[in-house]
Design a protein around this motif. Structure first.
Motif, PDB file in Angstrom:
ATOM      1  N   GLY A  34     -47.214 -24.978  27.298  1.00 39.27           N
ATOM      2  CA  GLY A  34     -47.679 -26.326  27.595  1.00 39.27           C
ATOM      3  C   GLY A  34     -48.371 -26.519  28.925  1.00 39.27           C
ATOM      4  O   GLY A  34     -48.485 -27.661  29.393  1.00 39.27           O
ATOM      5  N   LEU A  35     -48.847 -25.457  29.549  1.00 40.19           N
ATOM      6  CA  LEU A  35     -49.527 -25.611  30.821  1.00 40.19           C
ATOM      7  C   LEU A  35     -50.955 -26.101  30.616  1.00 40.19           C
ATOM      8  O   LEU A  35     -51.615 -25.745  29.638  1.00 40.19           O
ATOM      9  CB  LEU A  35     -49.545 -24.291  31.590  1.00 40.19           C
ATOM     10  CG  LEU A  35     -48.181 -23.711  31.999  1.00 40.19           C
ATOM     11  CD1 LEU A  35     -48.378 -22.412  32.761  1.00 40.19           C
ATOM     12  CD2 LEU A  35     -47.403 -24.709  32.847  1.00 40.19           C
ATOM     13  N   GLN A  36     -51.432 -26.916  31.543  1.00 42.40           N
ATOM     14  CA  GLN A  36     -52.802 -27.418  31.489  1.00 42.40           C
ATOM     15  C   GLN A  36     -53.643 -26.646  32.491  1.00 42.40           C
ATOM     16  O   GLN A  36     -53.255 -26.481  33.653  1.00 42.40           O
ATOM     17  CB  GLN A  36     -52.839 -28.915  31.819  1.00 42.40           C
ATOM     18  CG  GLN A  36     -54.238 -29.531  31.738  1.00 42.40           C
ATOM     19  CD  GLN A  36     -54.223 -31.016  32.037  1.00 42.40           C
ATOM     20  OE1 GLN A  36     -53.171 -31.617  32.229  1.00 42.40           O
ATOM     21  NE2 GLN A  36     -55.403 -31.627  32.072  1.00 42.40           N
ATOM     22  N   ALA A  37     -54.806 -26.166  32.069  1.00 37.87           N
ATOM     23  CA  ALA A  37     -55.678 -25.367  32.929  1.00 37.87           C
ATOM     24  C   ALA A  37     -56.780 -26.227  33.529  1.00 37.87           C
ATOM     25  O   ALA A  37     -57.344 -27.107  32.864  1.00 37.87           O
ATOM     26  CB  ALA A  37     -56.282 -24.213  32.143  1.00 37.87           C
ATOM     27  N   HIS A  38     -57.091 -25.967  34.800  1.00 36.88           N
ATOM     28  CA  HIS A  38     -58.174 -26.637  35.512  1.00 36.88           C
ATOM     29  C   HIS A  38     -58.990 -25.534  36.174  1.00 36.88           C
ATOM     30  O   HIS A  38     -58.449 -24.718  36.925  1.00 36.88           O
ATOM     31  CB  HIS A  38     -57.626 -27.592  36.574  1.00 36.88           C
ATOM     32  CG  HIS A  38     -56.508 -28.471  36.096  1.00 36.88           C
ATOM     33  ND1 HIS A  38     -56.699 -29.766  35.669  1.00 36.88           N
ATOM     34  CD2 HIS A  38     -55.173 -28.220  35.959  1.00 36.88           C
ATOM     35  CE1 HIS A  38     -55.548 -30.288  35.310  1.00 36.88           C
ATOM     36  NE2 HIS A  38     -54.599 -29.364  35.477  1.00 36.88           N
ATOM     37  N   ASN A  73     -53.948 -35.668  37.746  1.00 32.51           N
ATOM     38  CA  ASN A  73     -53.006 -35.754  36.623  1.00 32.51           C
ATOM     39  C   ASN A  73     -51.562 -35.825  37.087  1.00 32.51           C
ATOM     40  O   ASN A  73     -50.649 -35.420  36.388  1.00 32.51           O
ATOM     41  CB  ASN A  73     -53.199 -34.567  35.686  1.00 32.51           C
ATOM     42  CG  ASN A  73     -52.944 -33.232  36.375  1.00 32.51           C
ATOM     43  OD1 ASN A  73     -53.248 -33.072  37.556  1.00 32.51           O
ATOM     44  ND2 ASN A  73     -52.412 -32.264  35.637  1.00 32.51           N
ATOM     45  N   SER A 112     -47.370 -34.117  38.723  1.00 36.42           N
ATOM     46  CA  SER A 112     -47.441 -32.788  38.108  1.00 36.42           C
ATOM     47  C   SER A 112     -46.976 -31.743  39.110  1.00 36.42           C
ATOM     48  O   SER A 112     -46.796 -32.029  40.306  1.00 36.42           O
ATOM     49  CB  SER A 112     -48.871 -32.458  37.666  1.00 36.42           C
ATOM     50  OG  SER A 112     -49.310 -33.300  36.632  1.00 36.42           O
ATOM     51  N   ASN A 155     -58.745 -20.863  38.909  1.00 35.60           N
ATOM     52  CA  ASN A 155     -58.030 -21.383  37.754  1.00 35.60           C
ATOM     53  C   ASN A 155     -56.681 -21.908  38.232  1.00 35.60           C
ATOM     54  O   ASN A 155     -55.906 -21.161  38.861  1.00 35.60           O
ATOM     55  CB  ASN A 155     -57.823 -20.294  36.696  1.00 35.60           C
ATOM     56  CG  ASN A 155     -57.050 -20.809  35.488  1.00 35.60           C
ATOM     57  OD1 ASN A 155     -57.277 -21.924  35.021  1.00 35.60           O
ATOM     58  ND2 ASN A 155     -56.114 -20.004  34.992  1.00 35.60           N
ATOM     59  N   ARG A 190     -53.165 -23.940  37.037  1.00 40.37           N
ATOM     60  CA  ARG A 190     -52.371 -24.371  35.883  1.00 40.37           C
ATOM     61  C   ARG A 190     -51.268 -25.312  36.334  1.00 40.37           C
ATOM     62  O   ARG A 190     -50.566 -25.053  37.317  1.00 40.37           O
ATOM     63  CB  ARG A 190     -51.784 -23.152  35.154  1.00 40.37           C
ATOM     64  CG  ARG A 190     -52.824 -22.401  34.325  1.00 40.37           C
ATOM     65  CD  ARG A 190     -52.244 -21.203  33.613  1.00 40.37           C
ATOM     66  NE  ARG A 190     -52.230 -20.019  34.467  1.00 40.37           N
ATOM     67  CZ  ARG A 190     -51.747 -18.836  34.084  1.00 40.37           C
ATOM     68  NH1 ARG A 190     -51.197 -18.698  32.878  1.00 40.37           N
ATOM     69  NH2 ARG A 190     -51.780 -17.802  34.903  1.00 40.37           N
ATOM     70  N   THR A 191     -51.133 -26.424  35.606  1.00 34.06           N
ATOM     71  CA  THR A 191     -50.156 -27.453  35.977  1.00 34.06           C
ATOM     72  C   THR A 191     -49.273 -27.793  34.792  1.00 34.06           C
ATOM     73  O   THR A 191     -49.599 -27.525  33.637  1.00 34.06           O
ATOM     74  CB  THR A 191     -50.849 -28.740  36.458  1.00 34.06           C
ATOM     75  OG1 THR A 191     -51.611 -29.300  35.366  1.00 34.06           O
ATOM     76  CG2 THR A 191     -51.775 -28.466  37.628  1.00 34.06           C
ATOM     77  N   GLU A 192     -48.146 -28.434  35.107  1.00 29.94           N
ATOM     78  CA  GLU A 192     -47.267 -28.994  34.094  1.00 29.94           C
ATOM     79  C   GLU A 192     -46.737 -30.327  34.603  1.00 29.94           C
ATOM     80  O   GLU A 192     -46.710 -30.560  35.823  1.00 29.94           O
ATOM     81  CB  GLU A 192     -46.105 -28.049  33.768  1.00 29.94           C
ATOM     82  CG  GLU A 192     -45.134 -27.839  34.909  1.00 29.94           C
ATOM     83  CD  GLU A 192     -44.005 -26.884  34.539  1.00 29.94           C
ATOM     84  OE1 GLU A 192     -43.994 -26.360  33.411  1.00 29.94           O
ATOM     85  OE2 GLU A 192     -43.132 -26.651  35.401  1.00 29.94           O
TER      86      GLU A 192
END
Length: 571
Positions: A65-69, A87, A90, A192, A194-196
């Motif tokens: 479920g990590l979101q990539a930026h 976001n 986070s 890159n 990655r957040t949660e």
């Protein structure tokens, strides 16, 4: 872990050097698991060992479920490439950066800057290479794993250099990440992140920090200041944890500077609560690592040639790192991290340092009262009662801050204070915050008296300051040693122990004792009783027993509290 006591000894005091880090917890604190004594046989849990063994790899492969930026951009020589995250709340779980391998050295000078929640100053501001554990990205031997630490790593492949950081970094509204140019344009840089989501209260975590300091000309006799939280981002109180360092200790392949000791002062203490025995031990090596490079999960010396063996000036940049995770150093008010440059703060080498820490701009340890022993008004206000106390005496001495004199110059002048000693019982009343989660007592003392031990009791008091309940035991307050020690340096390494007695002039010392929250919570004041319990052990077998007493110069009460922080307070 240990539940009641811990003892460590060396048979020889010259080569028996080293240090250890331990933490004390307020009895009754809500820990994730109880502290149990180790049986010296049971290995760590397998999942812990397997996780550590993944150092140098992607630690997030099994995190769902990590979101990539992402950011793909050139880094202008005099500008920045930026990534803005909005976001929050986070947690950044990973930051990965890369550039073409032939630009690695210049990329190492780019500054990584991070602002949390629109705060006025960046909490992360450090040269790229040093932030990721190395003093330079010059890779003499063409290693694939240049830094293979657990929270950060640097890896070279056929085309690119890849830098990755796995420190969790929570934020509540936004995060701004900048790659600031260092005079040379970097082509084809990639980032890159990655957040949660973060779902817990804001006052239960801290912002991640990496505080960089450049020390081109260290001051003779004075420690390098790696971090003083009272001087960052507007100062004030911070609560959090110190979690490591990455540092350059020479730009000229000079290893002698490694005789310097790290010293750590937390929450107003004038005595270092931790002090290393040398710089390379802090970085996981002995005897200057034998001049060799090494990289392990939590310690390393990844770059820098042996003395007189560097193939170029970049190869003479010596750096090391030390990361604290299970052994992190928590603080509730402030932290001051220093490093001695050379054995007596005499080195002129060029240092650069990064201190990693978590911090929230609010206190979780609040000073609520202080008793000055020997001050008539203070003793009366606190109901001080000690029938067997000595008369008040004046003491001029020093704390353990380093050398007193260097090349004929006085570095740390003597200070004066007053106090008493007792061989009986002392009682006094201290004010608290009722919402406390336990209390830290700090005592300033005369360290001339060895092995000071006392039984501590606590009783509630009423509005008039009178004892209003039973005395309850709080534990044993014990401070081993004194300012007198045995120095043994036989002619032969395995020769008979020599009992050479040495006494320092550093008699001032601060020491702490933790009171259980069951004896303090909900109370605005408590009565404390300290009963001396002598330790009748000579300095060495056959030596006369020294004078024994409990020394008291000042007592201060610090209450553990939840930090008062809301996101709206961010600057």
């Amino acid at each position: 872990g240990f539940e009641h006591s811990f003892q460590m000894a060396y048979s020889r005091t010259h080569y028996g050097t080293g240090y250890y880090i331990y933490q004390q917890f307020v009895p009754g604190a809500k820990l994730t698991q109880p502290i149990r004594a180790w049986d010296a046989k049971t290995p760590p849990d397998r999942d812990v060992l397997e996780l550590i063994s993944r150092s140098g790899t992607d630690l997030l492969t099994d995190v769902p479920g990590l979101q990539a930026h992402t950011l793909d951009s050139d880094i202008p020589a005099d500008g920045s490439a930026r990534l803005l995250l909005k976001n929050g709340p986070s947690t950044i779980r990973g930051i990965e950066l890369s550039c073409p391998k032939d630009e690695a050295i210049d990329f190492g000078h780019v500054r990584l800057k991070v602002w949390w929640d629109d705060r006025a100053e960046p909490s992360v501001d450090a040269p790229m290479a040093l932030f990721f554990g190395a003093g330079t990205l010059y890779n003499r031997d063409g290693k694939a794993d240049f830094v293979k630490a657990f929270p950060v790593n640097i890896r070279f492949d056929d085309q690119r250099v890849n830098l990755r950081c796995w420190f969790p970094m929570p934020f509540f509204r936004s995060a701004r990440i900048e790659l600031a140019g260092a005079g040379v344009t970097i082509k084809d840089a990639r980032m890159n992140v990655r957040t949660e989501p973060y779902r817990d209260p804001p006052n239960q975590v801290g912002y991640f920090h990496a505080t960089y300091r450049d020390h081109p000309a260290p001051r003779a006799g004075e420690d390098l200041l790696l971090l003083d939280t009272r001087q960052v981002e507007g100062g004030g109180d911070w609560s959090g944890s110190f979690v490591g360092t990455s540092f350059i200790f020479s730009h000229a392949a000079n290893l002698n500077t490694l005789e310097g000791d790290p010293r750590f002062y937390l929450d107003d203490s004038n005595t270092p609560q931790a002090q290393g025995t040398g710089t390379e031990e802090w970085g996981g090596g002995g005897d200057y690592w034998g001049g060799r490079n090494m990289t392990l999960p939590f310690v390393g010396h990844p770059c820098g040639a042996k003395a007189n063996a560097g193939v170029n000036d970049l190869d003479k940049i010596e750096s090391a790192y030390r990361f604290l995770l299970a052994d992190l150093m928590p603080f509730g008010k402030n932290a001051r991290i220093t490093l001695e440059h050379g054995g007596t703060n005499e080195s002129t080498q060029h240092y650069e340092t990064v201190a990693y820490w978590y911090g929230l701009p609010a206190a979780s340890l609040v000073k609520t009262d202080e008793l000055s022993i020997g001050d008539e008004a203070s003793e009366r206000a606190h109901g001080y009662d000690s029938p067997q106390a000595s008369p008040v005496y004046q003491l001029s001495s020093r704390y353990e801050w380093g050398v007193d004199h260097l090349k004929g110059k006085e570095i740390f002048p003597e200070q004066s204070d007053h106090g008493r000693t007792t061989t009986g019982t002392s009682e006094f009343t201290l004010r608290l915050r009722p919402d406390n989660l336990g209390v830290m007592l700090r005592r300033k003392l005369d360290y001339q008296f060895p092995n000071q031990r006392a039984n501590v009791f606590v009783a509630p008091v009423d509005e008039k300051g009178k004892v209003a309940g039973d005395w309850q035991p709080a534990g044993v307050w014990y401070l081993a040693g004194s300012n007198t020690c045995v120095y043994s340096n036989p002619r032969d390494e395995l020769g008979a122990t020599a009992h050479v007695v040495e006494t320092s002039n550093r008699r001032f010392r601060d020491d702490e004792f933790l009171l259980p929250l069951a004896l303090t919570q909900g109370r605005s004041a408590i009565r404390v009783r300290v009963t001396f319990s002598p330790v009748k052990v000579p300095l060495f077998p056959g030596a006369p027993l020294p004078e024994l007493a409990w020394s008291e110069m000042r007592y201060a009460a610090y209450c553990f509290v939840m930090p008062e922080f809301e996101v709206s307070q961010s600057k």
